[in-house]
Motif scaffolding. Structure first.
Motif, mmCIF file in Angstrom:
data_model
loop_
_atom_site.group_PDB
_atom_site.id
_atom_site.type_symbol
_atom_site.label_atom_id
_atom_site.label_comp_id
_atom_site.label_asym_id
_atom_site.label_seq_id
_atom_site.Cartn_x
_atom_site.Cartn_y
_atom_site.Cartn_z
ATOM 1 N N GLY A 1 35.903 13.829 15.434
ATOM 2 C CA GLY A 1 34.643 13.388 16.036
ATOM 3 C C GLY A 1 33.413 13.954 15.370
ATOM 4 N N ILE A 2 33.495 14.241 14.071
ATOM 5 C CA ILE A 2 32.375 14.840 13.338
ATOM 6 C C ILE A 2 31.376 13.752 12.952
ATOM 7 N N GLN A 3 30.121 13.955 13.303
ATOM 8 C CA GLN A 3 29.068 12.998 12.994
ATOM 9 C C GLN A 3 28.259 13.454 11.785
ATOM 10 N N GLU A 4 27.535 12.505 11.195
ATOM 11 C CA GLU A 4 26.665 12.808 10.056
ATOM 12 C C GLU A 4 25.246 13.075 10.528
ATOM 13 N N LEU A 5 24.547 13.913 9.771
ATOM 14 C CA LEU A 5 23.103 13.998 9.924
ATOM 15 C C LEU A 5 22.479 12.680 9.464
ATOM 16 N N PRO A 6 21.265 12.371 9.903
ATOM 17 C CA PRO A 6 20.574 11.207 9.348
ATOM 18 C C PRO A 6 20.521 11.292 7.828
ATOM 19 N N ARG A 7 20.738 10.168 7.170
ATOM 20 C CA ARG A 7 20.770 10.166 5.706
ATOM 21 C C ARG A 7 19.478 9.638 5.095
ATOM 22 N N SER A 8 18.495 9.336 5.925
ATOM 23 C CA SER A 8 17.188 8.885 5.426
ATOM 24 C C SER A 8 16.136 9.214 6.464
ATOM 25 N N LEU A 9 14.876 9.229 6.038
ATOM 26 C CA LEU A 9 13.778 9.455 6.969
ATOM 27 C C LEU A 9 13.733 8.346 8.009
ATOM 28 N N LYS A 10 14.069 7.135 7.614
ATOM 29 C CA LYS A 10 14.100 6.010 8.552
ATOM 30 C C LYS A 10 15.083 6.280 9.686
ATOM 31 N N GLU A 11 16.294 6.729 9.346
ATOM 32 C CA GLU A 11 17.293 7.021 10.373
ATOM 33 C C GLU A 11 16.824 8.159 11.274
ATOM 34 N N ALA A 12 16.204 9.175 10.685
ATOM 35 C CA ALA A 12 15.736 10.314 11.468
ATOM 36 C C ALA A 12 14.643 9.907 12.450
ATOM 37 N N VAL A 13 13.733 9.041 12.018
ATOM 38 C CA VAL A 13 12.679 8.551 12.912
ATOM 39 C C VAL A 13 13.292 7.766 14.071
ATOM 40 N N GLU A 14 14.261 6.951 13.778
ATOM 41 C CA GLU A 14 14.931 6.176 14.836
ATOM 42 C C GLU A 14 15.593 7.098 15.852
ATOM 43 N N GLU A 15 16.163 8.207 15.372
ATOM 44 C CA GLU A 15 16.780 9.164 16.288
ATOM 45 C C GLU A 15 15.718 9.870 17.123
ATOM 46 N N LEU A 16 14.597 10.208 16.511
ATOM 47 C CA LEU A 16 13.508 10.849 17.243
ATOM 48 C C LEU A 16 13.006 9.950 18.358
ATOM 49 N N GLU A 17 12.872 8.679 18.070
ATOM 50 C CA GLU A 17 12.356 7.747 19.074
ATOM 51 C C GLU A 17 13.254 7.648 20.304
ATOM 52 N N LYS A 18 14.526 8.015 20.162
ATOM 53 C CA LYS A 18 15.483 7.904 21.267
ATOM 54 C C LYS A 18 15.641 9.197 22.059
ATOM 55 N N ASP A 19 15.101 10.302 21.569
ATOM 56 C CA ASP A 19 15.362 11.609 22.190
ATOM 57 C C ASP A 19 14.188 12.024 23.065
ATOM 58 N N GLU A 20 14.356 11.885 24.367
ATOM 59 C CA GLU A 20 13.271 12.150 25.298
ATOM 60 C C GLU A 20 12.848 13.617 25.284
ATOM 61 N N LEU A 21 13.794 14.524 25.127
ATOM 62 C CA LEU A 21 13.437 15.940 25.146
ATOM 63 C C LEU A 21 12.550 16.296 23.957
ATOM 64 N N VAL A 22 12.935 15.882 22.759
ATOM 65 C CA VAL A 22 12.153 16.230 21.567
ATOM 66 C C VAL A 22 10.782 15.567 21.621
ATOM 67 N N LEU A 23 10.722 14.340 22.112
ATOM 68 C CA LEU A 23 9.429 13.671 22.271
ATOM 69 C C LEU A 23 8.534 14.447 23.230
ATOM 70 N N ASP A 24 9.139 14.969 24.299
ATOM 71 C CA ASP A 24 8.375 15.740 25.278
ATOM 72 C C ASP A 24 7.888 17.056 24.682
ATOM 73 N N VAL A 25 8.703 17.699 23.864
ATOM 74 C CA VAL A 25 8.295 18.953 23.220
ATOM 75 C C VAL A 25 7.062 18.729 22.357
ATOM 76 N N LEU A 26 7.075 17.670 21.585
ATOM 77 C CA LEU A 26 5.955 17.364 20.693
ATOM 78 C C LEU A 26 4.734 16.896 21.463
ATOM 79 N N GLY A 27 4.971 16.286 22.618
ATOM 80 C CA GLY A 27 3.905 15.597 23.326
ATOM 81 C C GLY A 27 3.846 14.175 22.822
ATOM 82 N N ARG A 28 3.713 13.225 23.723
ATOM 83 C CA ARG A 28 3.850 11.812 23.333
ATOM 84 C C ARG A 28 2.810 11.376 22.313
ATOM 85 N N ARG A 29 1.580 11.844 22.430
ATOM 86 C CA ARG A 29 0.545 11.408 21.486
ATOM 87 C C ARG A 29 0.825 11.941 20.090
#
Length: 443
Positions: free
Chosen positions: A383-411
């Protein structure tokens, strides 16, 4: 960290013949900025009355309230050793505040201070120790940086193979003169690649130190006729530069990660912290690896982690539990690079780990095999997953993570996401030398 008062700074400025003071702050992309004032304006600056216009700064432009104030942190006062001895130059690291006296929520230093305060409510203090790698390259006849080097030094080599040792020595001496405790410095694996490690400290101090460290390294390199770059992967054929981050939590002055009875030397809180990091790692990667180039480093065979696993016995996983036990128990995250904004990176790492503690998130099983040498079938089985392999993939993951979005602040998160999407779009429009060499003749 110094415990200076306003009177202390005014006295030192007079005694040391300081003529200029740089009021430093960091934009959302981790770039140091500053506004310089003369001694005649210092008292005004120390009274938090220095206004500046943020309307043209990347990531801040578009604010209706564009006139903001710099509030100096008195503990960060330092005199630059490399400047003239008459009319010296000093600096103060500042927080950004709005006109109404409230912190500007888009200030990365404020984002980290907010995360630190949340952890403190539960009695925890984050300590962080970075391991910064960088390259020293030649400059051209116009003084512009290149990716050229004459040296062929390798891991822990010395002069004359290590042609950068004199510059590195001067960096270390300058950093120590500015209060750093340097643990070690050495040549890294790739030609022209170096590493300088300094002592861990509380998260905010470490983030401030990282910004100062990069300034010193670049400044001293230039004095040696070299260009220092923290670009994660400046050359195709060799290793990239990372910034491993060692993390531990204190409560009441005691390292809460330690447990001498555990097979890995880790407490339940240590396991939970790893569990939180693993849960949010894909979104966190957008902050700890924030450029197109960051993902050129995530290539199997070049030591940077590609797959998400942790171990206390092997050196190559995403998260490693080093052999130091007891008060030295810590977690080493091996994916970040020094292109990251240190304030935002430590904020999201702290909050991800704290989420693990709050919700008692156990990590996957420890993996003591070399993940990169496993077959795809074996990784799927575990069940080993990969890290995002591009900035595009990483941004898509950020958009889905409510906790990290809250840490940064939505704006602030929206500004980061928008900027990264534009960067990726612009990158996709480029025609590279590789494409020309592979397609122009045969197509």
């Amino acid at each position: 960290m110094h415990d200076y008062t306003k009177e202390d700074i005014l006295r030192m400025v007079e005694e040391e013949d300081v003529a200029f003071i740089r009021l430093q702050f960091t934009d959302i992309f981790g770039t140091m900025k500053n506004m310089a004032v003369t001694v005649s304006q210092l008292e005004k600056a120390l009274d938090n009355r220095c206004m500046f216009d943020v309307s043209s700064l990347e990531g801040i432009s578009g604010e209706l309230d564009s006139d903001m104030y710099l509030y100096p942190d008195l503990s960060t006062f330092e005199i630059f050793p490399w400047r003239p001895q008459q009319g010296k130059v000093a600096r103060l690291i500042c927080d950004v505040y709005r006109q109404d006296g409230t912190p500007y929520e888009g200030d990365p230093r404020y984002v980290l201070k907010r995360a630190i305060a949340r952890a403190a409510e539960m009695g925890y203090t984050l300590n962080a120790g970075p391991e910064c790698e960088f390259f020293l390259f030649h400059t051209d006849e116009d003084g512009l940086p290149t990716t050229l080097t004459h040296e062929q030094g390798g891991y822990f080599d010395v002069g004359p193979l290590d042609l950068g040792e004199n510059a590195r020595r001067d960096m270390v001496l300058t950093l120590e003169e500015m209060g750093f405790e340097i643990l070690s410095s050495h040549h890294e694996i790739a030609p022209a690649q170096h590493e300088i490690d300094f002592r861990y400290d509380e998260a905010l101090v470490t983030a401030d130190n990282l910004m100062t460290f990069k300034l010193v390294v670049k400044t001293i390199a230039k004095r040696h006729g070299l260009h220092a770059t923290f670009m994660p992967k400046p050359r195709i054929e060799t290793y990239g530069s990372g910034m491993h981050v060692n993390l531990s939590l204190d409560r009441g002055g005691v390292n809460v990660f330690q447990d001498s009875e555990d097979v890995n030397g880790l407490s339940r809180e240590g396991y939970y912290f790893i569990g939180g990091l693993m849960k949010h790692m894909k979104a966190v990667t957008c902050i700890t690896n924030p450029t197109i180039n960051s993902y050129k480093r995530f290539v199997p065979g070049y030591e940077a982690p590609v797959y998400m696993g942790w171990s206390s016995r092997t050196r190559g996983p995403l998260i490693r539990v080093p052999s130091g036990k007891g008060v030295n128990t810590r977690i080493e995250l091996r994916s970040p690079d020094a292109a990251a904004n240190p304030y935002l990176a430590l904020a999201v790492l702290l909050e991800a780990g704290m989420d693990g503690i709050r919700n008692q998130i156990m990590p996957p099983d420890c993996i003591d095999e070399d993940i990169q040498k496993m077959t795809p079938q074996r990784r799927a089985e575990l069940g080993i997953q990969e890290l995002p392999r591009s900035l595009k993939e990483a941004v898509e993951e950020l958009e889905k993570d409510e906790l990290v979005l809250d840490v940064l602040g939505r704006r602030l998160a929206d500004k980061i996401i928008k900027a990264h999407k534009k960067e990726y779009h612009d990158y996709c429009m480029q025609v590279t030398d590789w494409e020309i060499s592979n397609y122009l003749y045969r197509l």
